[in-house]
Design an enzyme around this catalytic site. Structure first.
Site, PDB file in Angstrom:
ATOM      1  N   GLU A 215      54.555  50.955  34.392  1.00  0.00           N
ATOM      2  CA  GLU A 215      53.654  49.958  34.978  1.00  0.00           C
ATOM      3  C   GLU A 215      53.958  49.838  36.472  1.00  0.00           C
ATOM      4  OE1 GLU A 215      51.214  47.981  34.005  1.00  0.00           O
ATOM      5  OE2 GLU A 215      51.262  47.950  31.804  1.00  0.00           O
TER       6      GLU A 215
ATOM      7  N   ASP B  57      42.858  51.959  34.683  1.00  0.00           N
ATOM      8  CA  ASP B  57      44.094  52.172  35.444  1.00  0.00           C
ATOM      9  C   ASP B  57      44.735  53.541  35.185  1.00  0.00           C
ATOM     10  OD1 ASP B  57      44.544  50.938  32.811  1.00  0.00           O
ATOM     11  OD2 ASP B  57      46.656  50.819  33.344  1.00  0.00           O
TER      12      ASP B  57
ATOM     13  N   HIS C 166      46.347  55.650  32.121  1.00  0.00           N
ATOM     14  CA  HIS C 166      45.932  54.881  30.951  1.00  0.00           C
ATOM     15  C   HIS C 166      44.453  55.123  30.647  1.00  0.00           C
ATOM     16  CE1 HIS C 166      46.376  50.743  28.736  1.00  0.00           C
ATOM     17  NE2 HIS C 166      46.246  51.749  27.915  1.00  0.00           N
TER      18      HIS C 166
END
Length: 243
Positions: free
Chosen positions: A94, A146, A136
Site C-alpha cells: 500500500e 489503483d 490492484h
C-alpha cells in the site's frame, strides 16, 4: 542495498503460514485516503478486515504490517492468469495517495525510490517475475483503479521491476484512436486474457469489457484512459505477449 523497513504490525491476517513458493505475485495499491495516519489506522484496525504486507509513507518510509509468510487481506475478489483470490498468492504493498475519489496526486519521488528498493528486495527473496508485479486494478478491474495512471510502471520496468512494452512511443501515438475491426477487437481481447486479465465469456458484456480495457490502459497506456480499444492498444498487447 536493501531497504530500511520498520514494523507496525496489523492484526489482520490469516494465522496459518503459507509456503514461500506459493508467493507468485506482488500487488501495488494506493490507500485512496486523504490522511496517511487514517490509512495506516484502517490497515491496522481489526474491525476493518483489511491489511497489506507493506505500507509506504509520503516521506518514503517503509512499514511492515504483515510478515509475507502470512496472507494479508489486500486483494479481495480478484483474478489473474486463472488464479483467483490473489491474497493467497501475493504480497500487497500500500502506497499513501489520496486516490481518484479525492485529488489523486503524483506519487512522491521518495515513495518511488522506496518502492523500487522494496520490489528489488521482494523479487529477489521470493523469486517473483517482473510480469507478476501488478496493480490492484489489473486483478480487480470491475472494482479498482489503483495504483492508477500516475504510478510509474515504465520507470520501474527500466530497472527490471515490472513489465512494459518495447515499442517506440511516437510511432505508437500515430495509431491512437484508430478503431479496430471485429477480428482485431476479438484478437485484442484474446491478447488481454493471455497477458493475464480476466477472460470475458459473454461478448455482450460491454461494462466488464470496458473496465478491463481501462485497467490495461492505466498500466500500459497511461495518458489516455477511455476504455476503448484502438490500434495503439492492440500493438502494445502484441508486444507484451512477445516479451
Amino acid at each position: 542495498m536493501w531497504p530500511k523497513i520498520s514494523t507496525n504490525y496489523s492484526p489482520n491476517f490469516n494465522a496459518i503460514k503459507r509456503s514461500k513458493k506459493n508467493i507468485k505475485f506482488i500487488i501495488i495499491h494506493y490507500t485512496g485516503m486523504k490522511h496517511e495516519s487514517s490509512a495506516l489506522n484502517r490497515l491496522c484496525d481489526n474491525k476493518t478486515k483489511v491489511s497489506a504486507h507493506y505500507f509506504i509513507k509520503k516521506d518514503g518510509s517503509i512499514l511492515n504490517l504483515v510478515p509475507p509468510i502470512y496472507e494479508a487481506w489486500h486483494a479481495g475478489k480478484s483474478n489473474w492468469k486463472g488464479f483467483k483470490s490473489l491474497n493467497k498468492y501475493s504480497i500487497g504493498i500500500e502506497i499513501q495517495n489520496s486516490g481518484h475519489d479525492n485529488k489523486y496526486e503524483n506519487f512522491t519521488q521518495k515513495q518511488i525510490n522506496s518502492t523500487k528498493k522494496l520490489l528489488k528486495y521482494l523479487k529477489n527473496k521470493y523469486k517473483v517475475k517482473s510480469k507478476n508485479v501488478l496493480g490492484h486494478s489489473d486483478i480487480a478491474p470491475d472494482r479498482k483503479k489503483d495504483p492508477g495512471e500516475k504510478f510509474p510502471w515504465k520507470e520501474l520496468a527500466k530497472s527490471q521491476l515490472s513489465q512494459w512494452h518495447n515499442l517506440n512511443e511516437n510511432k505508437l501515438k500515430q495509431k491512437r484512436l484508430i478503431l479496430l475491426n471485429l477480428v482485431e477487437e476479438s484478437n485484442f481481447m484474446m491478447n488481454l486474457s493471455k497477458i493475464g486479465y480476466f477472460k470475458i465469456l459473454k461478448q455482450n458484456n460491454n461494462i466488464k469489457k470496458r473496465n478491463i480495457i481501462r485497467a490495461f490502459q492505466r498500466h500500459f497506456r497511461q495518458n489516455l484512459i477511455n476504455g476503448i480499444s484502438d490500434q495503439e492498444c492492440l500493438m502494445i498487447s502484441k508486444d507484451l505477449i512477445k516479451s
